[in-house]
Enzyme design. Structure first.
Site, PDB file in Angstrom:
ATOM      1  N   GLY A  13      64.593  41.080  90.997  1.00 47.95           N
ATOM      2  CA  GLY A  13      63.270  40.977  90.398  1.00 47.95           C
ATOM      3  C   GLY A  13      63.275  41.513  88.979  1.00 47.95           C
ATOM      4  O   GLY A  13      64.276  42.032  88.463  1.00 47.95           O
TER       5      GLY A  13
ATOM      6  N   THR B 149      61.925  44.125  87.474  1.00 46.94           N
ATOM      7  CA  THR B 149      62.223  45.544  87.255  1.00 46.94           C
ATOM      8  C   THR B 149      63.482  46.009  87.981  1.00 46.94           C
ATOM      9  O   THR B 149      63.921  47.134  87.764  1.00 46.94           O
ATOM     10  CB  THR B 149      61.040  46.427  87.702  1.00 46.94           C
ATOM     11  OG1 THR B 149      60.802  46.216  89.103  1.00 46.94           O
ATOM     12  CG2 THR B 149      59.788  46.093  86.915  1.00 46.94           C
TER      13      THR B 149
ATOM     14  N   GLU C  67      67.195  38.715  86.728  1.00 42.25           N
ATOM     15  CA  GLU C  67      66.459  38.374  85.515  1.00 42.25           C
ATOM     16  C   GLU C  67      66.972  39.210  84.334  1.00 42.25           C
ATOM     17  O   GLU C  67      66.443  40.294  84.107  1.00 42.25           O
ATOM     18  CB  GLU C  67      64.968  38.586  85.746  1.00 42.25           C
ATOM     19  CG  GLU C  67      64.422  37.731  86.900  1.00 42.25           C
ATOM     20  CD  GLU C  67      62.920  37.870  87.106  1.00 42.25           C
ATOM     21  OE1 GLU C  67      62.194  38.196  86.138  1.00 42.25           O
ATOM     22  OE2 GLU C  67      62.463  37.654  88.245  1.00 42.25           O
TER      23      GLU C  67
ATOM     24  N   ASP D 114      54.697  31.536  83.648  1.00 40.77           N
ATOM     25  CA  ASP D 114      54.814  32.574  82.616  1.00 40.77           C
ATOM     26  C   ASP D 114      55.477  32.069  81.338  1.00 40.77           C
ATOM     27  O   ASP D 114      56.144  32.835  80.620  1.00 40.77           O
ATOM     28  CB  ASP D 114      55.575  33.807  83.141  1.00 40.77           C
ATOM     29  CG  ASP D 114      54.779  34.579  84.186  1.00 40.77           C
ATOM     30  OD1 ASP D 114      53.567  34.332  84.304  1.00 40.77           O
ATOM     31  OD2 ASP D 114      55.373  35.405  84.889  1.00 40.77           O
TER      32      ASP D 114
END
Length: 401
Positions: A135, A137, A177, A243
């Protein structure tokens, strides 16, 4: 002796059947592969949002989904680990929050979300559950994982097959990511790092497990990693086609965050779902191994007077949990759509401007999935939907033949 004419007649019939002058019956058409309807469930959603595994069943979403992805596990020393053991498997679930209406008993049995997922699968046997790691974070640890792919894969297999929750998970999802690019942190592991991780996971988990990965919507990031090689050991890649635009630059211009196609005045013409999917297909990834991403939320600004996209703003709009972002379930009531642009909806209400998907625009996106021969679609994430799962239902209905 009367047997002979019968045999000859049969032989003649066979010759006639093989005669090229006789039209052959076409073979039966192969049934169309079922499109995947995938939804992410977040472990933190059981706290402030009070979105429980029970809600996935009670809303009707579980009956429409083919796969549920549980987010997130974490990377610890380059190995798979639980991120929130209390939410995952320790918290006793009260009867009112339980998927089967039966409360957990402290100290006995599997509790927390994992216990609830086991109950949800029992009620919906066709539903597959995948555990996602990383993810936005939580991706920093993948750089260390990439230095020892086999050790990483072995650790993930041990965790997912732990006897305490055996049978809950049907596979693993990697949400890095971003490999060899910048997200919250920058990575320089090289274009082969993600393919190596997925190849090791396939070897560790075997041919029947589900091995999937999330991939960026940004075209520049897609060029940083060999996603065609990553697709080979994977069941599918989930394109994060949302996004594209956000409210970080609080003065605008306003823009829907997940346009399907470009529209007049779009800030970046290549920041669209269609551009991302086309780029992934051009990389050589099989269409049936690509899922299109849908956001179950909107992004918005305040201090806006222009009805359409491209207006100026004074800052991000207020949201229930974060500035500039709000769930679809809230927006449909507080700021219903006033127009569409690029295949997604927008709304102007009381000086606020929001861009988000609705059941209608999701229907348009699912028609696009079918037209491009994609493998299905996924949602980030289920808590943003209505209490009767209108967005999941729109995904499922739109993907039926």
């Amino acid at each position: 002796m009367r047997v002979v004419p019968v045999v000859l007649s049969a032989a003649l019939l066979l010759v006639g059947a093989c005669d090229s002058s006789s039209p052959a019956a076409p073979p039966p058409a192969a049934p169309a592969a079922e499109k995947r309807v995938v939804g992410y469930f977040t472990d933190w959603g059981v706290y402030g949002r009070n979105f429980q595994v029970r809600n996935v069943g009670a809303s009707g979403a579980a009956g429409e989904l083919t796969h549920l992805v549980y987010a997130f596990g974490k990377l610890d020393g380059g190995r798979c680990a639980t991120r929130d053991s209390w939410a995952d498997y320790e918290k006793p679930i009260a009867a009112a929050d339980s998927a089967d209406g039966v409360a957990d008993t402290r100290g006995t049995g599997l509790r927390g979300n994992f216990g609830q997922l086991r109950k949800l699968k029992a009620a919906h046997p066709r539903l597959k559950v995948i555990w996602s790691f990383g993810g936005w974070t939580g991706s920093k640890g993948f750089a260390e994982s990439a230095r020892d792919p086999d050790g990483f894969a072995a650790s993930c297999h041990r965790l997912l097959t732990d006897s305490r929750w055996a049978g809950v998970f049907d596979g693993i999802d990697i949400d890095w990511e971003y490999p060899n690019a910048c997200g919250l942190v920058c990575d320089t592991s090289g274009p082969g790092a993600l393919p190596a991780l997925l190849t090791s996971l396939r070897a560790a988990f075997g041919p029947d497990a589900l091995i999937t990965a999330a991939v960026p919507g940004d075209l520049g990031k897609l060029r940083a990693t060999d996603y065609a090689a990553a697709a080979r050991p994977a069941n599918w890649l989930s394109a994060m086609t949302y996004d594209f635009f956000g409210t970080g630059a609080g003065t605008g211009p306003t823009a829907p965050h997940s346009p399907l196609t470009a529209y007049p005045g779009i800030p970046r013409a290549t920041a669209t779902t269609d551009a991302t999917i086309t780029a992934l297909l051009e990389l050589g990834i099989p269409a049936e191994k690509l899922l299109l991403g849908v956001g179950f939320y909107g992004r918005g600004w305040t201090g806006v007077s222009a009805a359409g996209p491209g207006g100026r703003a004074s800052g991000p709009a207020a949201g229930s949990f974060e500035k500039g972002i709000e769930d679809y379930a809230v927006l449909r009531e507080t700021c219903p759509p006033t127009g569409t642009a690029g295949g997604t909806a927008f709304a102007l209400c009381g000086g606020q401007w929001w861009g988000y998907d609705t059941p209608d625009t999701i229907g348009t996106k699912m028609a696009y999935v079918r037209s491009r021969g994609l493998g299905g679609a996924f949602a980030w994430e289920l808590s943003g939907d209505t209490a009767d799962a209108q967005l999941v239902a729109a995904m499922s209905a739109g993907l039926r033949p």
